[in-house]
Scaffold this motif. Structure first.
Motif, PDB file in Angstrom:
ATOM      1  N   GLY A 192      -5.443 102.467  60.961  1.00  0.00           N
ATOM      2  CA  GLY A 192      -5.219 103.435  62.439  1.00  0.00           C
ATOM      3  C   GLY A 192      -4.164 104.630  62.476  1.00  0.00           C
ATOM      4  N   VAL A 193      -3.215 104.585  63.143  1.00  0.00           N
ATOM      5  CA  VAL A 193      -2.469 106.233  63.637  1.00  0.00           C
ATOM      6  C   VAL A 193      -1.255 105.600  63.131  1.00  0.00           C
ATOM      7  CG1 VAL A 193      -2.123 108.094  64.482  1.00  0.00           C
ATOM      8  CG2 VAL A 193      -4.305 107.060  64.783  1.00  0.00           C
ATOM      9  N   LEU A 194      -0.277 106.234  62.071  1.00  0.00           N
ATOM     10  CA  LEU A 194       0.274 106.549  61.404  1.00  0.00           C
ATOM     11  C   LEU A 194       1.254 107.818  61.975  1.00  0.00           C
ATOM     12  CD1 LEU A 194       0.269 104.931  57.869  1.00  0.00           C
ATOM     13  CD2 LEU A 194       0.457 103.182  59.697  1.00  0.00           C
ATOM     14  N   GLU A 195       2.270 106.977  62.205  1.00  0.00           N
ATOM     15  CA  GLU A 195       3.167 108.435  62.218  1.00  0.00           C
ATOM     16  C   GLU A 195       4.290 108.467  61.697  1.00  0.00           C
ATOM     17  OE1 GLU A 195       4.635 108.663  66.799  1.00  0.00           O
ATOM     18  OE2 GLU A 195       3.194 110.345  66.901  1.00  0.00           O
ATOM     19  N   ARG A 196       4.684 110.048  60.911  1.00  0.00           N
ATOM     20  CA  ARG A 196       6.132 109.913  60.248  1.00  0.00           C
ATOM     21  C   ARG A 196       6.423 111.898  60.460  1.00  0.00           C
ATOM     22  NH1 ARG A 196       2.487 109.818  54.375  1.00  0.00           N
ATOM     23  NH2 ARG A 196       1.088 111.639  54.653  1.00  0.00           N
ATOM     24  N   GLU A 197       7.180 112.197  59.305  1.00  0.00           N
ATOM     25  CA  GLU A 197       8.050 112.845  59.639  1.00  0.00           C
ATOM     26  C   GLU A 197       7.107 114.481  58.367  1.00  0.00           C
ATOM     27  OE1 GLU A 197      10.169 110.146  58.544  1.00  0.00           O
ATOM     28  OE2 GLU A 197      11.385 110.271  60.739  1.00  0.00           O
ATOM     29  N   ALA A 198       7.223 114.857  58.998  1.00  0.00           N
ATOM     30  CA  ALA A 198       6.059 116.061  58.763  1.00  0.00           C
ATOM     31  C   ALA A 198       7.561 117.586  57.654  1.00  0.00           C
ATOM     32  CB  ALA A 198       5.588 117.002  58.672  1.00  0.00           C
ATOM     33  N   PRO A 199       7.881 118.093  56.544  1.00  0.00           N
ATOM     34  CA  PRO A 199       9.025 118.855  55.619  1.00  0.00           C
ATOM     35  C   PRO A 199       8.790 119.911  57.175  1.00  0.00           C
ATOM     36  CG  PRO A 199       7.292 118.085  54.655  1.00  0.00           C
ATOM     37  CD  PRO A 199       6.385 117.672  55.916  1.00  0.00           C
ATOM     38  N   LEU A 200      10.041 120.581  57.089  1.00  0.00           N
ATOM     39  CA  LEU A 200      10.095 121.383  57.901  1.00  0.00           C
ATOM     40  C   LEU A 200      11.052 122.623  57.148  1.00  0.00           C
ATOM     41  CD1 LEU A 200      12.547 120.115  61.227  1.00  0.00           C
ATOM     42  CD2 LEU A 200      10.474 121.216  61.396  1.00  0.00           C
ATOM     43  N   LYS A 201      10.904 124.161  57.376  1.00  0.00           N
ATOM     44  CA  LYS A 201      11.201 125.333  56.995  1.00  0.00           C
ATOM     45  C   LYS A 201      12.941 124.881  56.620  1.00  0.00           C
ATOM     46  CE  LYS A 201       8.556 127.880  55.081  1.00  0.00           C
ATOM     47  NZ  LYS A 201       8.271 127.871  53.768  1.00  0.00           N
ATOM     48  N   ALA A 202      13.539 125.471  55.481  1.00  0.00           N
ATOM     49  CA  ALA A 202      15.072 125.474  55.548  1.00  0.00           C
ATOM     50  C   ALA A 202      15.338 126.434  56.176  1.00  0.00           C
ATOM     51  CB  ALA A 202      15.543 125.192  54.104  1.00  0.00           C
ATOM     52  N   SER A 203      14.816 127.027  57.009  1.00  0.00           N
ATOM     53  CA  SER A 203      15.798 128.452  56.720  1.00  0.00           C
ATOM     54  C   SER A 203      15.816 128.081  58.598  1.00  0.00           C
ATOM     55  CB  SER A 203      14.749 129.925  57.101  1.00  0.00           C
ATOM     56  OG  SER A 203      13.440 129.401  57.660  1.00  0.00           O
ATOM     57  N   ASN A 204      14.893 127.174  59.050  1.00  0.00           N
ATOM     58  CA  ASN A 204      14.876 126.883  60.451  1.00  0.00           C
ATOM     59  C   ASN A 204      16.329 125.343  61.009  1.00  0.00           C
ATOM     60  OD1 ASN A 204      12.823 128.139  60.751  1.00  0.00           O
ATOM     61  ND2 ASN A 204      11.556 126.535  61.097  1.00  0.00           N
ATOM     62  N   LEU A 205      16.916 125.403  59.816  1.00  0.00           N
ATOM     63  CA  LEU A 205      17.720 124.596  60.232  1.00  0.00           C
ATOM     64  C   LEU A 205      19.425 124.875  60.116  1.00  0.00           C
ATOM     65  CD1 LEU A 205      16.281 121.581  57.562  1.00  0.00           C
ATOM     66  CD2 LEU A 205      15.927 121.850  60.059  1.00  0.00           C
ATOM     67  N   MET A 206      20.633 124.804  60.617  1.00  0.00           N
ATOM     68  CA  MET A 206      21.937 124.574  61.098  1.00  0.00           C
ATOM     69  C   MET A 206      22.619 123.670  60.944  1.00  0.00           C
ATOM     70  SD  MET A 206      23.137 127.479  63.901  1.00  0.00           S
ATOM     71  CE  MET A 206      23.987 128.806  62.470  1.00  0.00           C
ATOM     72  N   VAL A 207      23.527 123.404  59.747  1.00  0.00           N
ATOM     73  CA  VAL A 207      24.194 122.238  59.445  1.00  0.00           C
ATOM     74  C   VAL A 207      25.695 121.833  60.199  1.00  0.00           C
ATOM     75  CG1 VAL A 207      25.814 121.328  58.038  1.00  0.00           C
ATOM     76  CG2 VAL A 207      24.089 122.776  56.872  1.00  0.00           C
ATOM     77  N   ILE A 208      25.735 120.277  60.632  1.00  0.00           N
ATOM     78  CA  ILE A 208      26.562 120.229  61.694  1.00  0.00           C
ATOM     79  C   ILE A 208      28.062 119.988  60.936  1.00  0.00           C
ATOM     80  CG2 ILE A 208      27.258 118.779  63.629  1.00  0.00           C
ATOM     81  CD1 ILE A 208      23.913 118.700  64.018  1.00  0.00           C
ATOM     82  N   CYS A 209      28.794 120.664  61.103  1.00  0.00           N
ATOM     83  CA  CYS A 209      30.234 120.307  60.598  1.00  0.00           C
ATOM     84  C   CYS A 209      30.708 118.877  61.199  1.00  0.00           C
ATOM     85  CB  CYS A 209      31.058 121.548  60.544  1.00  0.00           C
ATOM     86  SG  CYS A 209      32.745 121.403  60.501  1.00  0.00           S
ATOM     87  N   PRO A 210      31.309 117.886  60.198  1.00  0.00           N
ATOM     88  CA  PRO A 210      32.143 116.898  60.272  1.00  0.00           C
ATOM     89  C   PRO A 210      32.875 117.030  61.215  1.00  0.00           C
ATOM     90  CG  PRO A 210      31.277 117.308  58.366  1.00  0.00           C
ATOM     91  CD  PRO A 210      30.520 118.524  58.514  1.00  0.00           C
ATOM     92  N   SER A 211      33.983 118.134  60.877  1.00  0.00           N
ATOM     93  CA  SER A 211      34.688 117.932  61.717  1.00  0.00           C
ATOM     94  C   SER A 211      35.380 118.113  62.760  1.00  0.00           C
ATOM     95  CB  SER A 211      36.046 118.583  60.652  1.00  0.00           C
ATOM     96  OG  SER A 211      35.354 120.148  59.995  1.00  0.00           O
ATOM     97  N   CYS A 212      33.552 119.961  63.474  1.00  0.00           N
ATOM     98  CA  CYS A 212      34.287 120.236  64.521  1.00  0.00           C
ATOM     99  C   CYS A 212      32.758 119.983  65.093  1.00  0.00           C
ATOM    100  CB  CYS A 212      34.628 121.924  64.494  1.00  0.00           C
ATOM    101  SG  CYS A 212      33.104 123.022  64.074  1.00  0.00           S
ATOM    102  N   SER A 213      31.940 119.042  65.047  1.00  0.00           N
ATOM    103  CA  SER A 213      30.822 118.666  64.956  1.00  0.00           C
ATOM    104  C   SER A 213      30.146 120.151  65.901  1.00  0.00           C
ATOM    105  CB  SER A 213      31.485 117.591  66.340  1.00  0.00           C
ATOM    106  OG  SER A 213      31.561 116.761  66.419  1.00  0.00           O
ATOM    107  N   GLU A 214      30.259 121.051  65.473  1.00  0.00           N
ATOM    108  CA  GLU A 214      29.260 122.576  65.826  1.00  0.00           C
ATOM    109  C   GLU A 214      28.304 122.202  64.714  1.00  0.00           C
ATOM    110  OE1 GLU A 214      29.809 124.562  68.693  1.00  0.00           O
ATOM    111  OE2 GLU A 214      30.895 122.175  69.213  1.00  0.00           O
TER     112      GLU A 214
END
Length: 119
Positions: free
Chosen positions: A72-94
Motif C-alpha cells: 500500500g501507500v505509507l505516509e511518513r515524515e521526511a527530513p527537513l533542513k535544520a536551517s529551516n527550523l527555529m526553536v520555540i522557547c519553553p518559557s516565552c513560547s516564542e
C-alpha cells in the motif's frame, strides 16, 4: 577505466546543530511553513532533522506475504533542513534564536528573546 562511472559521496563531518531531539520547533520556510512539532531525530552529517507530523511524503510499498508485510501507500515524515527550523522557547513560547552561556559544567543554551535557559 571501467564502463560505468561511480558516484562519490561527500563524507560530511558532523556539524554543531542548533536543534536537538525533543525540542519544539517551528518551520520557517517551505511547504510546511508555520507548522510546529517536536524533533524526533537529528542527522548532523546531513544537517537535517525529522519533525513530528511535518513534511509527510508518500512511499509505495509492495506486499511481502513471507514477512507478513501488507502493501500500500505509507505516509511518513521526511527530513527537513535544520536551517529551516527555529526553536520555540519553553518559557516565552516564542520562536527564537539560540544563544550560549558558559556555566561551571560547560555551557547551556539560552533564549535570545527572554534570556531563559533552554533544556
Amino acid at each position: 577505466m571501467g564502463m560505468f562511472k561511480t558516484k562519490h559521496q561527500k563524507s560530511a563531518a558532523p556539524r554543531k546543530m542548533h536543534v536537538r531531539k525533543n525540542d519544539q520547533v517551528v518551520v520557517t520556510s517551505g511547504k510546511d511553513r508555520g507548522k510546529r512539532g517536536k524533533v524526533l531525530r537529528v542527522i548532523p552529517s546531513a544537517g537535517t532533522a525529522i519533525v513530528e507530523r511535518v513534511n509527510f511524503q508518500k512511499k509505495h510499498s509492495r506486499a511481502n506475504p513471507q514477512k507478513n508485510v501488507q502493501g500500500g501507500v505509507l505516509e511518513r515524515e521526511a527530513p527537513l533542513k535544520a536551517s529551516n527550523l527555529m526553536v520555540i522557547c519553553p518559557s516565552c513560547s516564542e520562536p527564537t534564536r539560540i544563544g550560549a552561556r558558559a556555566t561551571d559544567d560547560g555551557s547551556t543554551r539560552t533564549c535570545k528573546k527572554c534570556d531563559a535557559d533552554i533544556s
